[in-house]
Design a protein around this motif. Structure first.
Motif, PDB file in Angstrom:
ATOM      1  N   THR A 191       0.834  -1.194   0.000  1.00 55.46           N
ATOM      2  CA  THR A 191       0.000   0.000   0.000  1.00 55.46           C
ATOM      3  C   THR A 191       0.873   1.251   0.000  1.00 55.46           C
ATOM      4  OG1 THR A 191      -0.145  -0.135   2.411  1.00 55.46           O
ATOM      5  CG2 THR A 191      -1.964  -1.104   1.149  1.00 55.46           C
ATOM      6  N   GLN A 192       0.433   2.235  -0.758  1.00 54.68           N
ATOM      7  CA  GLN A 192       1.112   3.513  -0.929  1.00 54.68           C
ATOM      8  C   GLN A 192       2.420   3.409  -1.715  1.00 54.68           C
ATOM      9  OE1 GLN A 192      -1.875   5.183  -0.192  1.00 54.68           O
ATOM     10  NE2 GLN A 192      -0.266   6.711  -0.148  1.00 54.68           N
ATOM     11  N   GLY A 221       0.381   0.549  -5.302  1.00 55.52           N
ATOM     12  CA  GLY A 221      -0.663   0.403  -4.291  1.00 55.52           C
ATOM     13  C   GLY A 221      -1.346   1.703  -3.920  1.00 55.52           C
ATOM     14  N   GLN A 222      -1.770   2.461  -4.933  1.00 58.39           N
ATOM     15  CA  GLN A 222      -2.471   3.722  -4.695  1.00 58.39           C
ATOM     16  C   GLN A 222      -3.689   3.802  -5.604  1.00 58.39           C
ATOM     17  OE1 GLN A 222      -0.176   7.395  -4.161  1.00 58.39           O
ATOM     18  NE2 GLN A 222       1.709   6.226  -4.459  1.00 58.39           N
ATOM     19  N   TYR A 241      -1.910  -6.097  -2.626  1.00 57.92           N
ATOM     20  CA  TYR A 241      -1.215  -5.041  -1.896  1.00 57.92           C
ATOM     21  C   TYR A 241      -1.239  -5.335  -0.405  1.00 57.92           C
ATOM     22  CZ  TYR A 241      -2.792  -3.160  -6.335  1.00 57.92           C
ATOM     23  OH  TYR A 241      -3.083  -3.004  -7.664  1.00 57.92           O
ATOM     24  N   PRO A 286       0.014  -4.376   3.560  1.00 58.23           N
ATOM     25  CA  PRO A 286       0.361  -3.163   4.304  1.00 58.23           C
ATOM     26  C   PRO A 286       1.879  -3.021   4.419  1.00 58.23           C
ATOM     27  CG  PRO A 286      -1.329  -4.418   5.460  1.00 58.23           C
ATOM     28  CD  PRO A 286      -0.799  -5.304   4.376  1.00 58.23           C
ATOM     29  N   TYR A 287       2.364  -1.807   4.205  1.00 62.49           N
ATOM     30  CA  TYR A 287       3.803  -1.540   4.283  1.00 62.49           C
ATOM     31  C   TYR A 287       4.240  -1.506   5.743  1.00 62.49           C
ATOM     32  CZ  TYR A 287       8.247   0.643   2.826  1.00 62.49           C
ATOM     33  OH  TYR A 287       9.567   0.921   2.563  1.00 62.49           O
TER      34      TYR A 287
END
Length: 386
Positions: free
Chosen positions: A120-121, A135-136, A152, A154-155
């Motif tokens: 994500t992101q 992941g956006q 995706y 979570p980072y």
């Protein structure tokens, strides 16, 4: 102003005339301290004489012959990159998104699997494969259906990584510092876990070094700071000091999957690009350059954190090397506009982060001047909002 360009960029009210070192000049003679390096591309400074000289020399020898020819320059640069990374196979392209497309294709072909795990992101590019790996949601809007097979995680979440990276995974693609996602560094524990999980599940580890590579974080490539063992590394932006060029580097065992006809590019690895890369790598490996980046980074981060302690607007200062994010509690667009009024150009990373990517060659004094201007603009904007 009348224009025939698609409005894909929110352009500033500034016109680029010329640049040298860490200074950009407009046609009316205004000079700006460059704290963005062409979005992290002109790492060795604008108009670097060694790099300009190498490109100019090749310019008169020939620009393009096609990849059916043997290019000595490609072999020379590939050997330099192999020595730096231990990844002994190289494919040259023109941009970071192309390098990531090549990495995704190679991973699927080499593993026989479909699923690509990213985070994500993240940001990996704007062509369909690289955009699907990004992941956006805002990057995806209007382009459905995207290619299948992308998930995706979570980072910076090691527990969730275990759920996403499985025996169905072809590859994991990760940035050690999320640039467009807000200058968010990965933790040592998280990145090591991703590396371990990929290997345990027979997946390839792809590290996207498009923005973090070429000395930006104080190492030749940022994954080296974490002791990671990638199967594939992608790099662009600073690779040619702003000249359009990219590379996907992979382990020797992957060479059989990218044989004749499996992938290609008309202009990738052309002689002009190789001249730029060869000279840029020589400058990057100049004794003292990377240690200088570390020293400037230490002083810059310490100075900014001290200055921001009493700020109600700044929530965090983070980053590594000369890749610095100043997270704020409100949109930073007004701050960036005020910075331009004061003679400094910088970037956002998302809506609420000021992103600083000065040339690695910037002097301590010039960097300090730019940082003081940044802090002044933050303080003035905070007063205005109050």
């Amino acid at each position: 102003m009348s224009t025939h360009l698609f409005p894909t960029y929110k352009r500033w009210d500034l016109t680029f005339e010329s640049a040298n070192g860490d200074t950009i000049t407009t046609p009316d003679g205004r000079e700006f301290i460059d704290l963005m390096s062409g979005i992290g591309t002109v790492n060795m400074g604008h108009n670097h004489p060694e790099i300009v000289g190498a490109v100019e020399k090749q310019l008169h020898r020939g620009w393009h012959g096609s990849n059916f020819f043997q290019y000595d320059q490609q072999e020379q640069v590939a050997a330099q990159l192999a020595d730096m990374t231990g990844l002994h196979r190289v494919f040259f392209a023109n941009s970071g998104t192309e390098a990531n497309e090549a990495a995704i294709k190679l991973a699927r072909k080499a593993t026989g699997r479909e699923e690509i795990v990213s985070f994500t992101q993240s940001f990996h590019g704007r062509t369909y494969g690289s955009m699907a790996a990004t992941g956006q949601a805002k990057i995806h809007e209007g382009y459905a259906p995207l290619p299948d097979g992308f998930t995706y995680a979570p980072y910076n979440d090691t527990e969730q990584a275990e759920k996403y990276i499985t025996s169905d995974t072809a590859a994991v693609i990760v940035e050690t510092i999320q640039g467009e996602g807000g200058v968010v560094p990965g933790t040592q524990a998280f990145l090591e876990k991703v590396d371990t999980l990929a290997k345990a599940n027979g997946a390839l580890l792809i590290i996207d070094e498009v923005q973090t590579g070429m000395g930006r974080t104080g190492e030749q490539f940022s994954y080296q700071k974490f002791g990671l063992d990638p199967d594939i590394v992608t790099v662009a932006k600073g690779l040619g000091n702003g000249f359009p060029v990219a590379a996907m580097m992979g382990k020797e065992a992957l060479q059989s999957y990218f044989g004749p006809g499996s992938h290609g590019t008309t202009l990738g690895g052309n002689p002009l690009a190789m001249a730029a890369v060869h000279a840029t790598l020589n400058v990057l490996n100049t004794p003292g350059l990377l240690s200088g980046v570390e020293a400037k980074s230490k002083h810059a981060l310490q100075h900014l954190r001290e200055q921001c302690e009493a700020s109600e607007m700044v929530t965090e200062v983070r980053g590594a090397g000369l890749m610095i994010g100043i997270a704020c509690g409100q949109p930073v667009a007004p701050i960036l506009t005020k910075l331009q009024e004061k003679g400094v150009v910088a970037l956002p990373a998302g809506e609420k982060v000021i992103r600083l990517l000065p040339p690695l060659t910037i002097s301590e004094e010039r960097l300090a001047q730019g940082l003081d201007t940044v802090m002044g603009a933050i303080k003035e904007t905070a007063k205005t909002k109050a």
